[in-house]
Write a protein that holds these residues in place. Structure first.
Motif, PDB file in Angstrom:
ATOM      1  N   MET A   1       6.885 -30.408   8.457  1.00 42.90           N
ATOM      2  CA  MET A   1       6.020 -31.479   8.968  1.00 42.90           C
ATOM      3  C   MET A   1       4.971 -30.918   9.919  1.00 42.90           C
ATOM      4  SD  MET A   1       8.427 -34.845   9.401  1.00 42.90           S
ATOM      5  CE  MET A   1       9.899 -34.111  10.130  1.00 42.90           C
ATOM      6  N   ASP A   2       5.352 -29.938  10.719  1.00 39.11           N
ATOM      7  CA  ASP A   2       4.400 -29.265  11.596  1.00 39.11           C
ATOM      8  C   ASP A   2       3.268 -28.661  10.761  1.00 39.11           C
ATOM      9  OD1 ASP A   2       3.703 -28.577  14.241  1.00 39.11           O
ATOM     10  OD2 ASP A   2       4.722 -26.638  14.136  1.00 39.11           O
ATOM     11  N   GLY A   3       3.640 -27.992   9.677  1.00 38.94           N
ATOM     12  CA  GLY A   3       2.647 -27.373   8.809  1.00 38.94           C
ATOM     13  C   GLY A   3       1.819 -28.380   8.029  1.00 38.94           C
ATOM     14  N   ALA A   4       2.454 -29.477   7.588  1.00 34.90           N
ATOM     15  CA  ALA A   4       1.737 -30.489   6.812  1.00 34.90           C
ATOM     16  C   ALA A   4       0.619 -31.118   7.649  1.00 34.90           C
ATOM     17  CB  ALA A   4       2.706 -31.558   6.317  1.00 34.90           C
ATOM     18  N   ARG A   5       0.914 -31.409   8.903  1.00 33.52           N
ATOM     19  CA  ARG A   5      -0.113 -31.998   9.776  1.00 33.52           C
ATOM     20  C   ARG A   5      -1.272 -31.028   9.970  1.00 33.52           C
ATOM     21  NH1 ARG A   5      -1.414 -30.242  13.846  1.00 33.52           N
ATOM     22  NH2 ARG A   5       0.561 -29.148  14.170  1.00 33.52           N
ATOM     23  N   ASP A   6      -0.938 -29.779  10.254  1.00 33.39           N
ATOM     24  CA  ASP A   6      -1.984 -28.779  10.457  1.00 33.39           C
ATOM     25  C   ASP A   6      -2.847 -28.632   9.209  1.00 33.39           C
ATOM     26  OD1 ASP A   6      -3.072 -26.557  12.176  1.00 33.39           O
ATOM     27  OD2 ASP A   6      -2.421 -25.357  10.455  1.00 33.39           O
ATOM     28  N   TRP A   7      -2.217 -28.646   8.057  1.00 31.52           N
ATOM     29  CA  TRP A   7      -2.937 -28.542   6.780  1.00 31.52           C
ATOM     30  C   TRP A   7      -3.843 -29.753   6.563  1.00 31.52           C
ATOM     31  CZ3 TRP A   7      -2.511 -31.254   2.006  1.00 31.52           C
ATOM     32  CH2 TRP A   7      -3.090 -30.597   0.888  1.00 31.52           C
TER      33      TRP A   7
END
Length: 433
Positions: free
Chosen positions: A254-260
Protein backbone atom coordinates in the motif's frame (compact mmCIF):
# COMPACT_ATOMS: atom_id res chain seq x y z
CA UNK A 1 8.03 8.74 -0.63
CA UNK A 2 7.66 5.27 0.87
CA UNK A 3 8.36 5.58 4.62
CA UNK A 4 7.31 2.07 5.59
CA UNK A 5 9.06 0.35 2.72
CA UNK A 6 12.24 2.34 3.34
CA UNK A 7 12.30 1.45 7.04
CA UNK A 8 11.78 -2.28 6.48
CA UNK A 9 14.28 -2.42 3.64
CA UNK A 10 16.87 -0.65 5.81
CA UNK A 11 16.31 -3.13 8.63
CA UNK A 12 16.58 -6.11 6.29
CA UNK A 13 19.78 -4.72 4.74
CA UNK A 14 21.52 -4.92 8.13
CA UNK A 15 21.50 -8.71 7.90
CA UNK A 16 19.83 -9.21 11.30
CA UNK A 17 19.66 -12.64 12.91
CA UNK A 18 15.90 -13.00 13.26
CA UNK A 19 15.17 -14.88 16.48
CA UNK A 20 11.48 -14.07 16.24
CA UNK A 21 8.47 -14.70 14.01
CA UNK A 22 7.83 -15.27 11.13
CA UNK A 23 9.32 -18.72 10.86
CA UNK A 24 10.93 -18.21 7.47
CA UNK A 25 13.38 -15.71 9.09
CA UNK A 26 13.56 -13.67 5.90
CA UNK A 27 15.19 -16.50 3.97
CA UNK A 28 14.05 -17.93 0.60
CA UNK A 29 10.60 -19.50 0.71
CA UNK A 30 9.74 -22.93 -0.78
CA UNK A 31 7.64 -21.17 -3.44
CA UNK A 32 10.19 -19.40 -5.65
CA UNK A 33 7.78 -16.68 -6.77
CA UNK A 34 7.36 -15.56 -3.14
CA UNK A 35 11.04 -15.47 -2.27
CA UNK A 36 11.43 -11.71 -2.69
CA UNK A 37 8.66 -11.00 -0.18
CA UNK A 38 10.34 -12.90 2.67
CA UNK A 39 12.97 -10.25 3.32
CA UNK A 40 10.21 -7.67 3.86
CA UNK A 41 7.99 -9.94 5.96
CA UNK A 42 8.89 -8.90 9.49
CA UNK A 43 7.18 -8.49 12.85
CA UNK A 44 6.79 -5.61 15.31
CA UNK A 45 10.27 -4.52 16.43
CA UNK A 46 11.79 -1.18 17.32
CA UNK A 47 13.02 -0.42 13.77
CA UNK A 48 9.91 -1.86 12.06
CA UNK A 49 7.20 -0.12 14.07
CA UNK A 50 3.87 -1.33 15.39
CA UNK A 51 0.66 -0.76 13.43
CA UNK A 52 -1.62 -0.68 16.46
CA UNK A 53 0.53 1.43 18.78
CA UNK A 54 1.38 4.36 16.55
CA UNK A 55 4.74 5.94 15.88
CA UNK A 56 7.10 5.64 12.95
CA UNK A 57 7.25 4.46 10.24
CA UNK A 58 3.47 3.93 10.23
CA UNK A 59 2.53 7.49 11.19
CA UNK A 60 4.30 8.92 8.14
CA UNK A 61 3.10 6.21 5.75
CA UNK A 62 -0.53 6.56 6.80
CA UNK A 63 -0.39 10.37 6.93
CA UNK A 64 0.53 10.48 3.24
CA UNK A 65 -2.58 8.44 2.41
CA UNK A 66 -4.76 10.67 4.59
CA UNK A 67 -3.48 13.76 2.78
CA UNK A 68 -4.31 12.29 -0.62
CA UNK A 69 -7.86 11.57 0.56
CA UNK A 70 -8.26 14.91 2.42
CA UNK A 71 -9.07 13.04 5.63
CA UNK A 72 -7.82 13.49 9.18
CA UNK A 73 -6.32 10.03 9.57
CA UNK A 74 -5.73 6.75 7.77
CA UNK A 75 -5.43 3.25 9.18
CA UNK A 76 -3.85 0.39 7.24
CA UNK A 77 -5.98 -2.78 7.15
CA UNK A 78 -4.75 -6.28 6.33
CA UNK A 79 -8.14 -7.97 6.59
CA UNK A 80 -9.78 -6.40 3.58
CA UNK A 81 -12.60 -3.87 3.61
CA UNK A 82 -14.52 -6.36 5.75
CA UNK A 83 -12.21 -5.43 8.64
CA UNK A 84 -12.72 -1.76 7.83
CA UNK A 85 -16.51 -1.96 7.79
CA UNK A 86 -16.64 -3.78 11.12
CA UNK A 87 -14.30 -1.17 12.60
CA UNK A 88 -16.24 1.74 11.11
CA UNK A 89 -19.57 0.62 12.57
CA UNK A 90 -17.93 -0.09 15.93
CA UNK A 91 -16.47 3.43 15.95
CA UNK A 92 -19.77 5.10 15.14
CA UNK A 93 -22.30 2.98 17.05
CA UNK A 94 -23.12 1.54 20.44
CA UNK A 95 -24.75 -1.87 20.87
CA UNK A 96 -28.49 -1.62 20.32
CA UNK A 97 -28.30 1.52 18.15
CA UNK A 98 -30.63 1.86 15.21
CA UNK A 99 -28.69 2.49 11.97
CA UNK A 100 -29.69 3.42 8.42
CA UNK A 101 -28.23 0.85 6.03
CA UNK A 102 -28.05 0.95 2.25
CA UNK A 103 -29.72 -2.29 1.20
CA UNK A 104 -26.96 -2.58 -1.41
CA UNK A 105 -24.25 -2.86 1.25
CA UNK A 106 -21.76 -5.73 1.24
CA UNK A 107 -22.44 -8.78 3.37
CA UNK A 108 -19.72 -7.64 5.81
CA UNK A 109 -22.07 -4.87 6.96
CA UNK A 110 -24.82 -7.40 7.64
CA UNK A 111 -22.40 -9.48 9.71
CA UNK A 112 -21.39 -6.38 11.66
CA UNK A 113 -25.05 -5.68 12.47
CA UNK A 114 -25.24 -9.05 14.22
CA UNK A 115 -21.87 -8.82 15.95
CA UNK A 116 -22.58 -5.33 17.29
CA UNK A 117 -26.29 -5.99 17.99
CA UNK A 118 -27.40 -3.09 15.79
CA UNK A 119 -30.97 -2.50 14.64
CA UNK A 120 -31.07 -1.87 10.87
CA UNK A 121 -33.46 0.37 9.01
CA UNK A 122 -32.90 -0.51 5.38
CA UNK A 123 -32.68 2.07 2.62
CA UNK A 124 -33.78 0.35 -0.60
CA UNK A 125 -32.05 1.26 -3.83
CA UNK A 126 -34.48 2.32 -6.57
CA UNK A 127 -34.78 -0.06 -9.49
CA UNK A 128 -33.44 1.38 -12.74
CA UNK A 129 -35.66 -0.40 -15.22
CA UNK A 130 -33.92 0.85 -18.35
CA UNK A 131 -30.52 -0.39 -17.19
CA UNK A 132 -31.80 -3.51 -15.36
CA UNK A 133 -29.85 -2.35 -12.29
CA UNK A 134 -30.37 -0.87 -8.87
CA UNK A 135 -29.57 2.82 -8.97
CA UNK A 136 -27.90 5.04 -6.38
CA UNK A 137 -28.99 6.16 -2.93
CA UNK A 138 -30.33 9.69 -3.28
CA UNK A 139 -29.92 12.50 -0.75
CA UNK A 140 -33.70 12.87 -0.71
CA UNK A 141 -34.22 9.26 0.34
CA UNK A 142 -31.72 9.68 3.17
CA UNK A 143 -33.41 12.89 4.30
CA UNK A 144 -36.82 11.19 4.28
CA UNK A 145 -35.58 8.19 6.26
CA UNK A 146 -33.91 10.40 8.88
CA UNK A 147 -37.05 12.48 9.20
CA UNK A 148 -39.00 9.29 9.91
CA UNK A 149 -36.26 7.98 12.25
CA UNK A 150 -34.60 11.02 13.86
CA UNK A 151 -33.01 8.77 16.50
CA UNK A 152 -30.66 7.32 13.85
CA UNK A 153 -27.16 8.79 14.13
CA UNK A 154 -25.22 6.45 11.80
CA UNK A 155 -25.79 6.00 8.07
CA UNK A 156 -23.85 3.46 5.97
CA UNK A 157 -23.93 3.50 2.16
CA UNK A 158 -21.93 1.95 -0.67
CA UNK A 159 -20.29 4.18 -3.28
CA UNK A 160 -19.12 3.37 -5.88
CA UNK A 161 -21.23 0.30 -6.57
CA UNK A 162 -19.87 -2.80 -8.28
CA UNK A 163 -21.11 -1.37 -11.57
CA UNK A 164 -19.29 1.91 -10.94
CA UNK A 165 -22.25 4.12 -9.96
CA UNK A 166 -21.38 6.96 -7.59
CA UNK A 167 -23.75 8.38 -4.98
CA UNK A 168 -23.79 12.09 -4.21
CA UNK A 169 -21.83 11.55 -0.99
CA UNK A 170 -21.31 15.25 -0.30
CA UNK A 171 -25.02 16.05 -0.40
CA UNK A 172 -25.92 12.93 1.58
CA UNK A 173 -23.40 13.96 4.23
CA UNK A 174 -25.22 17.28 4.63
CA UNK A 175 -28.45 15.40 5.39
CA UNK A 176 -26.70 13.14 7.90
CA UNK A 177 -24.80 15.93 9.66
CA UNK A 178 -27.92 18.08 9.87
CA UNK A 179 -29.41 15.26 11.94
CA UNK A 180 -26.32 15.12 14.17
CA UNK A 181 -25.12 11.84 12.69
CA UNK A 182 -22.12 10.30 10.98
CA UNK A 183 -21.81 8.94 7.45
CA UNK A 184 -19.87 5.73 6.68
CA UNK A 185 -19.06 5.11 3.03
CA UNK A 186 -18.09 1.65 1.84
CA UNK A 187 -15.82 2.83 -0.96
CA UNK A 188 -14.16 -0.55 -1.42
CA UNK A 189 -14.07 -0.11 -5.19
CA UNK A 190 -12.96 3.52 -5.14
CA UNK A 191 -9.37 3.66 -3.81
CA UNK A 192 -8.18 5.08 -7.14
CA UNK A 193 -10.78 7.84 -7.48
CA UNK A 194 -9.11 10.66 -5.49
CA UNK A 195 -5.95 10.24 -7.57
CA UNK A 196 -8.05 10.86 -10.71
CA UNK A 197 -9.53 14.05 -9.29
CA UNK A 198 -12.93 12.45 -8.58
CA UNK A 199 -14.33 13.98 -5.40
CA UNK A 200 -16.04 10.75 -4.40
CA UNK A 201 -15.95 10.91 -0.59
CA UNK A 202 -16.29 14.60 0.37
CA UNK A 203 -18.21 15.01 3.62
CA UNK A 204 -17.98 11.39 4.75
CA UNK A 205 -16.93 10.74 8.34
CA UNK A 206 -15.48 7.28 7.69
CA UNK A 207 -14.45 5.82 4.34
CA UNK A 208 -13.29 2.24 3.74
CA UNK A 209 -11.36 1.42 0.54
CA UNK A 210 -9.83 -1.77 -0.81
CA UNK A 211 -6.44 -0.81 -2.20
CA UNK A 212 -6.13 -4.30 -3.65
CA UNK A 213 -9.29 -3.98 -5.76
CA UNK A 214 -8.18 -1.17 -8.02
CA UNK A 215 -4.53 -0.37 -7.18
CA UNK A 216 -1.29 -2.37 -7.46
CA UNK A 217 -1.47 -3.71 -3.90
CA UNK A 218 -1.57 -7.25 -2.52
CA UNK A 219 -4.86 -9.05 -1.90
CA UNK A 220 -6.76 -7.93 1.24
CA UNK A 221 -4.74 -4.70 1.47
CA UNK A 222 -7.24 -2.03 2.50
CA UNK A 223 -7.58 1.36 4.14
CA UNK A 224 -9.83 3.11 6.63
CA UNK A 225 -10.04 6.92 6.56
CA UNK A 226 -11.70 8.90 9.32
CA UNK A 227 -12.59 12.46 10.28
CA UNK A 228 -13.39 13.49 13.83
CA UNK A 229 -11.77 10.52 15.60
CA UNK A 230 -8.52 10.36 17.53
CA UNK A 231 -5.98 8.12 15.76
CA UNK A 232 -5.54 6.09 18.96
CA UNK A 233 -9.29 5.41 19.02
CA UNK A 234 -9.16 4.21 15.41
CA UNK A 235 -6.12 1.99 16.09
CA UNK A 236 -7.70 0.47 19.18
CA UNK A 237 -10.97 -0.41 17.47
CA UNK A 238 -9.18 -1.78 14.40
CA UNK A 239 -7.11 -4.03 16.67
CA UNK A 240 -10.31 -5.55 18.05
CA UNK A 241 -11.16 -7.00 14.63
CA UNK A 242 -7.75 -7.22 12.97
CA UNK A 243 -4.95 -9.73 13.32
CA UNK A 244 -2.31 -9.00 15.96
CA UNK A 245 0.21 -10.04 13.28
CA UNK A 246 -0.62 -7.72 10.37
CA UNK A 247 1.16 -8.56 7.13
CA UNK A 248 4.08 -6.26 6.42
CA UNK A 249 4.25 -7.15 2.71
CA UNK A 250 0.61 -6.12 2.38
CA UNK A 251 1.19 -2.82 4.16
CA UNK A 252 4.37 -2.14 2.21
CA UNK A 253 2.44 -2.77 -1.00
CA UNK A 254 0.00 0.00 0.00
CA UNK A 255 2.92 2.32 0.70
CA UNK A 256 4.22 1.62 -2.79
CA UNK A 257 0.80 1.83 -4.47
CA UNK A 258 0.23 5.35 -3.13
CA UNK A 259 3.67 6.50 -4.22
CA UNK A 260 3.08 5.02 -7.68
CA UNK A 261 -0.33 6.69 -7.98
CA UNK A 262 1.19 10.06 -7.10
CA UNK A 263 3.55 9.68 -10.04
CA UNK A 264 3.52 7.35 -13.02
CA UNK A 265 0.35 5.58 -11.96
CA UNK A 266 -1.82 8.66 -12.26
CA UNK A 267 -0.84 9.08 -15.91
CA UNK A 268 -1.39 5.40 -16.67
CA UNK A 269 -4.74 5.46 -14.93
CA UNK A 270 -5.84 8.46 -16.96
CA UNK A 271 -4.92 6.61 -20.15
CA UNK A 272 -7.03 3.70 -18.97
CA UNK A 273 -9.93 6.10 -18.29
CA UNK A 274 -9.65 7.36 -21.86
CA UNK A 275 -9.73 3.81 -23.22
CA UNK A 276 -12.69 2.99 -20.98
CA UNK A 277 -14.62 5.95 -22.39
CA UNK A 278 -13.83 4.79 -25.93
CA UNK A 279 -14.95 1.23 -25.15
CA UNK A 280 -18.21 2.54 -23.72
CA UNK A 281 -18.85 4.37 -26.97
CA UNK A 282 -18.11 1.32 -29.10
CA UNK A 283 -19.98 -1.34 -27.15
CA UNK A 284 -23.34 -1.37 -25.34
CA UNK A 285 -22.56 -0.43 -21.75
CA UNK A 286 -23.61 1.60 -18.76
CA UNK A 287 -23.02 5.26 -19.60
CA UNK A 288 -25.64 7.23 -17.68
CA UNK A 289 -25.21 8.69 -14.21
CA UNK A 290 -22.11 9.58 -12.21
CA UNK A 291 -19.63 6.80 -13.01
CA UNK A 292 -16.20 5.58 -12.02
CA UNK A 293 -14.22 6.56 -15.14
CA UNK A 294 -12.47 3.18 -15.33
CA UNK A 295 -15.30 0.74 -14.61
CA UNK A 296 -16.73 -0.91 -17.73
CA UNK A 297 -20.17 -2.46 -17.20
CA UNK A 298 -21.21 -4.14 -20.43
CA UNK A 299 -24.87 -4.62 -21.35
CA UNK A 300 -25.41 -8.26 -22.26
CA UNK A 301 -28.28 -10.12 -23.85
CA UNK A 302 -27.19 -12.98 -21.58
CA UNK A 303 -24.62 -12.00 -18.96
CA UNK A 304 -23.34 -15.50 -18.13
CA UNK A 305 -23.06 -16.40 -21.84
CA UNK A 306 -21.03 -13.26 -22.54
CA UNK A 307 -18.77 -13.92 -19.56
CA UNK A 308 -18.10 -17.50 -20.68
CA UNK A 309 -17.39 -16.31 -24.24
CA UNK A 310 -14.84 -13.81 -22.95
CA UNK A 311 -13.23 -16.42 -20.71
CA UNK A 312 -12.88 -18.74 -23.72
CA UNK A 313 -10.80 -15.95 -25.29
CA UNK A 314 -8.59 -15.59 -22.23
CA UNK A 315 -10.45 -12.51 -20.96
CA UNK A 316 -11.60 -12.97 -17.37
CA UNK A 317 -14.29 -10.55 -16.10
CA UNK A 318 -14.88 -9.57 -12.50
CA UNK A 319 -18.54 -10.65 -12.38
CA UNK A 320 -21.71 -11.07 -14.35
CA UNK A 321 -25.45 -11.06 -13.73
CA UNK A 322 -28.38 -11.78 -16.03
CA UNK A 323 -27.84 -8.69 -18.14
CA UNK A 324 -24.36 -7.35 -17.46
CA UNK A 325 -20.68 -8.20 -17.35
CA UNK A 326 -18.48 -6.03 -15.12
CA UNK A 327 -14.84 -5.42 -16.01
CA UNK A 328 -12.44 -3.73 -13.58
CA UNK A 329 -9.90 -1.75 -15.59
CA UNK A 330 -6.92 -0.14 -13.87
CA UNK A 331 -3.69 1.64 -14.62
CA UNK A 332 -1.98 -1.75 -14.63
CA UNK A 333 -3.89 -2.84 -17.75
CA UNK A 334 -1.54 -2.35 -20.68
CA UNK A 335 -2.55 -1.03 -24.07
CA UNK A 336 -2.10 -4.58 -25.38
CA UNK A 337 -4.45 -5.92 -22.70
CA UNK A 338 -7.15 -3.45 -23.69
CA UNK A 339 -6.59 -4.15 -27.39
CA UNK A 340 -7.21 -7.85 -26.68
CA UNK A 341 -10.40 -6.93 -24.83
CA UNK A 342 -11.58 -4.79 -27.73
CA UNK A 343 -10.92 -7.57 -30.26
CA UNK A 344 -12.70 -10.07 -28.04
CA UNK A 345 -15.80 -7.89 -27.83
CA UNK A 346 -15.76 -7.40 -31.59
CA UNK A 347 -16.10 -11.18 -31.96
CA UNK A 348 -19.29 -11.52 -29.90
CA UNK A 349 -21.70 -8.78 -31.10
CA UNK A 350 -24.67 -11.13 -30.77
CA UNK A 351 -24.15 -11.31 -27.00
CA UNK A 352 -24.03 -7.55 -26.46
CA UNK A 353 -27.14 -5.43 -25.95
CA UNK A 354 -30.15 -5.20 -23.68
CA UNK A 355 -31.25 -8.33 -21.89
CA UNK A 356 -34.90 -9.21 -21.33
CA UNK A 357 -36.46 -7.34 -18.38
CA UNK A 358 -35.14 -8.39 -14.97
CA UNK A 359 -37.34 -8.02 -11.90
CA UNK A 360 -36.31 -5.68 -9.11
CA UNK A 361 -34.87 -7.38 -6.02
CA UNK A 362 -37.59 -8.16 -3.47
CA UNK A 363 -37.67 -6.70 0.04
CA UNK A 364 -38.23 -9.73 2.32
CA UNK A 365 -40.16 -9.69 5.56
CA UNK A 366 -38.00 -9.37 8.65
CA UNK A 367 -38.80 -11.86 11.42
CA UNK A 368 -35.71 -11.81 13.69
CA UNK A 369 -32.93 -9.34 14.38
CA UNK A 370 -29.56 -10.01 12.71
CA UNK A 371 -28.10 -11.03 16.07
CA UNK A 372 -30.97 -13.39 16.92
CA UNK A 373 -30.57 -15.03 13.52
CA UNK A 374 -26.80 -15.44 13.91
CA UNK A 375 -27.07 -17.38 17.17
CA UNK A 376 -30.28 -19.33 16.50
CA UNK A 377 -30.44 -23.12 16.11
CA UNK A 378 -30.55 -24.08 12.46
CA UNK A 379 -30.99 -26.89 9.98
CA UNK A 380 -29.91 -27.28 6.36
CA UNK A 381 -32.52 -27.58 3.64
CA UNK A 382 -32.53 -27.55 -0.16
CA UNK A 383 -33.09 -23.97 -1.30
CA UNK A 384 -36.27 -24.86 -3.17
CA UNK A 385 -37.69 -26.35 0.01
CA UNK A 386 -37.24 -23.19 2.08
CA UNK A 387 -40.44 -21.32 1.22
CA UNK A 388 -41.91 -19.93 4.40
CA UNK A 389 -38.75 -20.49 6.46
CA UNK A 390 -36.57 -17.83 8.10
CA UNK A 391 -33.02 -17.65 6.77
CA UNK A 392 -30.11 -17.91 9.20
CA UNK A 393 -27.64 -16.80 6.54
CA UNK A 394 -27.29 -14.31 3.76
CA UNK A 395 -28.51 -15.41 0.37
CA UNK A 396 -26.02 -13.26 -1.47
CA UNK A 397 -24.67 -13.97 -4.96
CA UNK A 398 -20.93 -13.29 -4.83
CA UNK A 399 -19.74 -11.11 -6.33
CA UNK A 400 -21.10 -8.58 -5.50
CA UNK A 401 -21.98 -10.04 -2.08
CA UNK A 402 -25.17 -7.99 -1.63
CA UNK A 403 -27.82 -10.09 0.17
CA UNK A 404 -31.14 -10.77 -1.53
CA UNK A 405 -32.28 -12.27 1.77
CA UNK A 406 -30.55 -11.19 4.98
CA UNK A 407 -30.28 -13.29 8.16
CA UNK A 408 -33.56 -13.18 10.03
CA UNK A 409 -35.69 -12.58 6.93
CA UNK A 410 -38.37 -14.92 5.60
CA UNK A 411 -37.83 -16.76 2.34
CA UNK A 412 -41.01 -16.80 0.27
CA UNK A 413 -41.80 -17.94 -3.24
CA UNK A 414 -41.15 -14.37 -4.40
CA UNK A 415 -37.55 -14.52 -3.17
CA UNK A 416 -37.06 -18.02 -4.59
CA UNK A 417 -38.36 -16.90 -7.98
CA UNK A 418 -35.95 -13.96 -8.00
CA UNK A 419 -32.99 -16.15 -7.03
CA UNK A 420 -33.86 -18.53 -9.86
CA UNK A 421 -34.10 -15.59 -12.27
CA UNK A 422 -30.60 -14.36 -11.45
CA UNK A 423 -29.09 -17.85 -11.48
CA UNK A 424 -28.29 -18.17 -7.78
CA UNK A 425 -26.85 -21.66 -7.39
CA UNK A 426 -26.47 -22.38 -3.68
CA UNK A 427 -28.34 -25.64 -3.37
CA UNK A 428 -28.65 -25.78 0.42
CA UNK A 429 -29.46 -23.07 2.91
CA UNK A 430 -29.32 -22.83 6.71
CA UNK A 431 -32.74 -21.92 8.09
CA UNK A 432 -33.86 -21.33 11.63
CA UNK A 433 -35.58 -24.11 13.57
Amino acid sequence: MTPLYDAIRAFSAQGPVRLHIPGHKGKPLPIPELTGAAALDVTELGPTGDLFHGGEPFDSAQRLWAEDFSMDCCQFLTGGSTLGLHTALALCCRPGDRVLIDRGCHRAVYNALALLDLEPVYLPRPWWEEERLTSTISPESVEKALTEHPEIKTVCITSPSYCGLLCDVKEISHMVHRNGGRLIVDGAHGAHLPFLGVDAFAGADVVVCSAHKTLPALGQSSLLFANGFEPEQVRRMTSVYGSSSPSYPMMISMDGARDWMEGEGKLLYRRTAERTAALRERFPSLQEGALDPTRLTLNAVDGPALARALEARGLWPEMEDGGHVVLILTGMDSGEDLDRLERGLEEVPELLGRCPPIPAPPMPERVLSPREALFARTERLPLEGCAGRVSAVQLAPYPPGVPVVAPGERITEKELAYLREIGYNNHEVSVIL
